[in-house]
Design an enzyme around this catalytic site. Sequence first.
Site, short mmCIF file in Angstrom:
data_model
loop_
_atom_site.label_atom_id
_atom_site.label_comp_id
_atom_site.label_asym_id
_atom_site.label_seq_id
_atom_site.Cartn_x
_atom_site.Cartn_y
_atom_site.Cartn_z
N CYS A 78 -17.26 24.41 18.63
CA CYS A 78 -16.61 24.31 17.68
C CYS A 78 -15.25 23.39 17.77
O CYS A 78 -14.61 23.76 18.14
CB CYS A 78 -16.07 25.43 16.79
N CYS A 226 -16.92 19.12 10.24
CA CYS A 226 -17.42 20.00 11.55
C CYS A 226 -17.73 18.92 12.45
O CYS A 226 -18.10 17.82 12.54
CB CYS A 226 -19.19 20.44 10.99
#
Length: 292
Positions: A78, A226
């Site tokens: 992430c 994202c």
Amino acid sequence: MSTLANHAFVKMNGLGNEIVVVDMRGQAGAITADEARAAAQPDGAPYDQLMALHTARTPGTDAYVRIYNSDGSEAGACGNGMRCIAELLFKETGKPTLTFETKAGLLDCWKDDAPGRSTVDMGAPRFSWREIPLAAAVDDTRAIDLQIGPAGKPILRAPSVVSMGNPHAIFWVGDVNDYDLAKLGPPLEHDPIFPERANISLAQVASREHIVLRTWERGAGLTRACGSAACAAAVAAARLDRTGRVVTVTLPGGDLRICWRERDDHVLMTGPVEFEYEGKFDPALFAKQGAV
């Protein structure tokens, strides 16, 4: 008691990608899937990803990081969350560079000249069908045989697929806002071709230096940003010669600068983070979920 009951957390975001950071250093045990789901509830600290910071396991690293999606599943990478953790540890340690261990491998982070901005080295992308992974052999992952919609007139088709520590499928479209990604994302995320599910993105190439992106994130749903999807889209676009190796990726939450470095194929992501608030998890959250 639950590991997270009465535990302090920091709420942050990277371009609107909602991140919760929990410092688990010096503590035994790990967060369970039930606990991660409970923490993400509306009366908890709603997030896209929870970043659990653990004591370093490998010499030369600053911490070991486990990453949880809001549905309790674990993620390998992430990028926005790594920048959030890095921002906290830059201030704590005074170091300008940090190295974290994750399920996706070792990730280096370093401070940018601008306050609140940093760069994460997300490592090299993976293109083999086994590494992404896919359920069956595919010779060319720049465009795979996958579509959604009527057979003669598919809504989306032939995505590029790549792993950035987690699986991504990128569909090339003329306008990312022409599609109901909240409806299309779930069946594509769970398509049998993706044994570990996948992040689903719509990518619009605005120029050789600019991509517009929307993402349905595996385990979290629609998100404002994202980071690993931005990296995946940039790499996939360069592989198809739609762009160069340095691009700006515009997400609903803002812009990330992505550089697919030629000398080692590592993908560098630069962007901002913001601090929102600090708090402690109410033990009642975990009693409701059977996580106490």
